[in-house]
Scaffold this motif. Structure first.
Motif, short mmCIF file in Angstrom:
data_model
loop_
_atom_site.label_atom_id
_atom_site.label_comp_id
_atom_site.label_asym_id
_atom_site.label_seq_id
_atom_site.Cartn_x
_atom_site.Cartn_y
_atom_site.Cartn_z
N LEU A 86 56.19 89.17 14.76
CA LEU A 86 55.44 88.66 13.61
C LEU A 86 55.66 87.17 13.39
CD1 LEU A 86 55.89 91.85 12.70
CD2 LEU A 86 54.96 90.93 10.59
N VAL A 87 56.71 86.64 14.00
CA VAL A 87 57.04 85.23 13.78
C VAL A 87 55.85 84.35 14.12
CG1 VAL A 87 58.43 83.31 14.62
CG2 VAL A 87 59.53 85.49 14.11
N GLN A 88 55.35 84.50 15.35
CA GLN A 88 54.24 83.68 15.79
C GLN A 88 53.01 83.90 14.91
OE1 GLN A 88 52.45 84.40 19.82
NE2 GLN A 88 53.44 82.45 20.20
N ALA A 113 48.80 92.54 0.19
CA ALA A 113 48.89 92.50 1.66
C ALA A 113 50.23 91.93 2.16
CB ALA A 113 47.72 91.72 2.25
N GLU A 171 52.85 84.66 11.83
CA GLU A 171 52.92 83.97 10.55
C GLU A 171 52.76 82.46 10.74
OE1 GLU A 171 56.47 84.39 8.15
OE2 GLU A 171 55.28 83.85 6.39
N LEU A 172 53.45 81.92 11.76
CA LEU A 172 53.36 80.48 11.98
C LEU A 172 51.93 80.06 12.29
CD1 LEU A 172 56.60 79.75 14.05
CD2 LEU A 172 56.19 79.30 11.64
N GLU A 173 51.18 80.95 12.95
CA GLU A 173 49.80 80.61 13.29
C GLU A 173 48.81 81.21 12.29
OE1 GLU A 173 49.43 81.22 17.54
OE2 GLU A 173 50.97 79.70 17.90
N GLU A 223 40.12 98.74 5.72
CA GLU A 223 41.36 99.35 5.23
C GLU A 223 42.38 99.44 6.37
OE1 GLU A 223 42.71 100.77 2.39
OE2 GLU A 223 41.16 99.56 1.42
N TYR A 270 48.79 94.11 7.68
CA TYR A 270 48.82 93.58 6.31
C TYR A 270 49.05 92.07 6.32
CZ TYR A 270 48.53 98.00 3.75
OH TYR A 270 48.08 99.17 3.20
N LEU A 271 49.87 91.61 7.23
CA LEU A 271 50.09 90.16 7.30
C LEU A 271 48.78 89.43 7.61
CD1 LEU A 271 51.96 87.73 7.22
CD2 LEU A 271 52.55 88.15 9.61
N TYR A 312 56.66 97.06 5.14
CA TYR A 312 56.51 97.80 6.40
C TYR A 312 57.42 97.21 7.48
CZ TYR A 312 52.72 100.95 5.04
OH TYR A 312 51.98 101.97 4.47
N GLU A 360 62.16 88.82 10.16
CA GLU A 360 62.13 89.42 11.49
C GLU A 360 63.34 88.98 12.32
OE1 GLU A 360 58.75 88.67 14.09
OE2 GLU A 360 59.24 90.53 15.13
N GLN A 379 45.82 90.59 7.01
CA GLN A 379 44.98 90.72 5.81
C GLN A 379 45.35 89.65 4.78
OE1 GLN A 379 45.16 94.05 2.67
NE2 GLN A 379 43.70 94.82 4.15
N SER A 380 46.66 89.37 4.67
CA SER A 380 47.09 88.37 3.68
C SER A 380 46.56 86.98 4.04
CB SER A 380 48.60 88.37 3.55
OG SER A 380 49.21 87.65 4.62
N PHE A 381 46.25 86.78 5.32
CA PHE A 381 45.66 85.51 5.75
C PHE A 381 44.12 85.59 5.81
CE2 PHE A 381 49.94 84.67 7.66
CZ PHE A 381 50.17 83.46 7.05
N ALA A 387 51.63 98.32 10.92
CA ALA A 387 51.11 98.17 9.56
C ALA A 387 51.51 96.80 9.00
CB ALA A 387 51.65 99.28 8.67
N ALA A 388 52.76 96.39 9.27
CA ALA A 388 53.22 95.08 8.80
C ALA A 388 52.32 93.98 9.35
CB ALA A 388 54.67 94.85 9.22
N ALA A 444 53.17 93.89 4.00
CA ALA A 444 53.63 93.52 5.35
C ALA A 444 55.15 93.46 5.40
CB ALA A 444 53.02 92.17 5.75
#
Lengths: 302, 302, 302, 302
Positions: A95-97, C160, A99-101, A178, A167-168, C167, C99, A170-172, A163-164, C164
């Motif tokens: 997930l790191v990348q 969201a 989020e950064l991107e 759904e 949702y991440l 999860y 993470e 989706q947050s962006f 799922a994480a 994330a």
């Protein structure tokens, strides 16, 4: 060719027992480890196979190729507004990348990217899992293909990390449907059970400028086909993509079920299968077999 | 072919003015932007060129290919204990990944990896910069090739980030020689001044199973050649490697001087040059020219 | 003191209009910006207030203090097996650190940590949101306190990123209950509507060795109280915790509703409120008021 | 107090043997592990000590406090344009954060921040190492204090990681002087040899509103003193700052030589020393002694 396949399976069989069957869900952990199969399907329709080439296994991430192809069919170049086609340089589920991107996955073969592709297909198809099933039935010429509901359910129970990611994104603002519904479709695709022969036939259009050799269907244009192959070449094997290019020299895609598909443009599609994985999550014996085969026949595109 | 080259230069010339010449050192910033050249050299020794194909420019990161080849010549597979051959998924000079992966660079074409290669060559050669100069003179058949001392000095003055990387690797035990000395050699290699014609000839062995078509020298084995091409295909264009595979479909390597080399295995080496860069640091017009050329002739290996 | 509070509000009132009301959910975005209140409550039961000190606002992240206190009440030191008490050095909702540190949040005041605390409370209480409501009613001595269902629902619609995180922690085995259920409870706590006076009274035990000055209830032991204050001092203000210690010198906790609580150990609890936030998500005028107050009275613990 | 110090040393002495002496340079690795000393110096000039309180040791990172104070003396608030005063949430020598935050270190107590402070002092003093030596001689009232040249040289030989950080900051334009020269000064400061008594006396102004109790010198203003204490409270103990606040509740600063200084504002400065470190690089027995002392006397500022 037939003899060569037999020889190669004999050579790599000693590797059985040195890898580790995927065990993050019970349904995969229970697969007998000691299996090994290979199928080579030519653009001329000729089929060669050896070992457990007719045993169905869970195709898992290999389904990401079919999902990408579906998305290209209905949306073309527009899909690249939602994700990239660059290698990720990260383990397949980081997930790191992401989020950064800012929620835009690197490519369609890491999980985040495959989820975006599933989201695109979810927006387009009334029943995405059935559309996919029918699509691979048609491509493989095997009308019996099924998704294993037990595997799909088990994946869903262990959906936390996927799922994480969803949702991440989706947050962006990079996820339209759904999350739970898309995950259901995604896991159904991953749970498709196919044999080496099924997969070699189903992917044959990738070696044949987009045309399915048996059915004659133009699945993608020649250019789109080269592009899918290019993405497989740079990103198809998680964090071993570079190593696969270095050792095998072909576009390829692997799954944690132990399947491994490689494309020899203009000539063949190969599918190897052996459930035990190496440290990067790719079939241990499968990698070895492909490396030998490519070297022996001089298949590297480089 | 000659006519095709002329046509393609005409088509991409309108792009001149839309990119940005590298300006992190004055010596590069002062290069006239409005230049464009291309050379295609066949494994049969045939040479085609158009535009400013004979103007020498700073090859910069393209020198990483020659340095890698030198290292393979003297150390073979052992070099991969010091660095990887996986794409990086990061801008070319990021330290984040280097720290997370404990000082082992992802591949020989990001700066950290090229510094490790330079460190390996520094351990082997009494005068690494001269060895490199003589090597490319031989490969290109041009005994006049020189490294531009003004460019090399200017790079050294702006060495901070490369020095940071080298010291970071040293702190992880992955750097053997004095950092300052290796940086000097490294910048000398980057400052080599070559034309499109020089580069196409010098890289021709990569399209010819390791054999230099003009001199006949076996530079690498056929397998090593495929491997170098594979690393170029997955990692040669910074964070545009995937895009280059997608659009052009060839192994390639770029430099911030605006040069861009691509290999058509078994057939040709192409070198395009135009100083203005796109946002990823690759030649803007060069990328466009190569994309058109590859599409027009169907050169994609995929 | 009363006069001082009036003076300080006059001094910071010109800042109104320079910040930005939280707008990630409509229910918060619609709060009139032009409000400013302060309440100081002494361990001797004396109350001072000025401006809009009786207007209820959404306490948001200030609820994380109450949730932490509840968790300490039922589980004591054991909670630190699930999360840390170190400052995070990251914006409050980053997944990168979560993470890299394998799903164990840095502290109870970043969102991930607050979600773990909510998960702990979910395991303990039959109706966590009601337990919390009753708890703050008792602490504040205001039996009318309510959670704003409209705000809670709106937060849930925009869940969201928090989903994330939850999860992701579940994928690392650090989340016990259904993600959706815990999120519901969490948002209900955040949506509690309280005034400056309510909050100053409800937090007074933190300045009084764990004893509620009005009710006499021993909420925490004296040592636990110092520990909660310590965590507030190092981690209470997102990525401005250091700046708050530097400028104000007190344990504190802020919320995106514009509330800001600070503890003067052994003497007072202060609550300031003004909806407009600075770039770090803390009340712009509130920070300024607290800084002036602390400096004027010499409240810094340092 | 004297009796209490004796008691506490007796209580923590069994911990000797459970930590690990810093071994990254030979000069530190050779320090006998089995040592333990403590000194408490009051703002009234009263001194208490026990154990090896008069044995000089390498103060290492505790020198960062003196360097920061020097920088504040000559540049005041302006220093915060070059670095922050936020906790880092990262191990003390990580480059990841430094790159993501574009070369601006989080605070003056991580190595990158201390290097920026050294760079500021290098710009101001003709002979920075001598200025520092004279400064601590004056503060401690001990005119014999020396920097251990052997330790400083040894640190310089192992400078790789610090050099990487300095060059990285230079690449972002946040480093003014020659990297090698600043590193020399920095290591000289770290190599200062002082005893618990020396350090307690030298830091006494931090407990006394900036005034040195013995000499009467106003080292910092009262406000600057609170600010330095605040930064120590949130960032003084690497990635154990939160834990130190939680367990001890005082501003503090540690060094890998095993020294640990804590400030009880308005009352005392304590210095404990024991060479063996815990996993976070702080003195194992020292932490335990401070925790007991703070708890026994109720010293926590929270």
């Amino acid at each position: 060719m037939q003899q060569l396949l037999n020889e190669i399976l004999d050579e790599v069989r000693p590797l059985l027992g040195q890898g580790k069957v995927a065990d993050y869900i019970p349904a995969l952990a229970s697969v007998p480890a000691n299996q090994l199969g290979i199928a080579v399907y030519g653009v001329d329709g000729q089929l060669y196979s050896a070992g457990d080439a007719d045993t169905a296994f869970s195709i898992q991430s290999i389904s990401k190729v079919f999902a990408l192809v579906q998305a290209i069919q209905h949306s073309g170049e527009a899909i690249w507004q939602r994700l990239g086609h660059e290698p990720s340089g990260q383990p397949f589920n980081s997930l790191v990348q992401l989020e950064l991107e800012r929620g835009k996955p690197r490519n369609p073969f890491i999980n985040a990217g495959a989820l975006v592709i599933s989201d695109l297909n979810q927006s387009r198809f009334a029943a995405p899992a059935l559309s996919m099933r029918d699509f691979v039935r048609r491509l493989s010429g095997n009308p019996q293909l099924l998704s294993d509901a037990k595997v799909a359910d088990s994946e869903y129970q262990h959906r936390a990390r996927n799922a994480a990611m969803a949702y991440l994104m989706q947050s962006f603002g990079n996820f339209d449907n759904e999350v739970e519904a898309v995950l259901r479709s995604y896991f159904h695709n991953c749970a498709l059970a196919m044999s080496c022969v099924d997969l070699a036939r189903a992917c044959a259009f990738l070696a044949n400028q987009g045309v399915c050799p048996h059915g004659g269907e133009q699945v993608l244009t020649a250019q789109q086909t080269r592009q899918v192959n290019a993405v497989m070449a740079t990103s198809g094997l998680y964090d071993e993509a570079g190593s696969f290019a270095y050792r095998v020299g072909l576009p390829g895609k692997s799954g944690v079920g132990g399947g491994l598909v490689a494309v020899v443009p203009g000539r063949f599609v190969v599918c190897v299968w052996s459930p035990e994985l190496n440290a990067s999550g790719n079939s241990l014996a499968g990698m070895a077999a492909l490396e030998k085969l490519s070297e022996r026949i001089g298949w590297s595109v480089f």
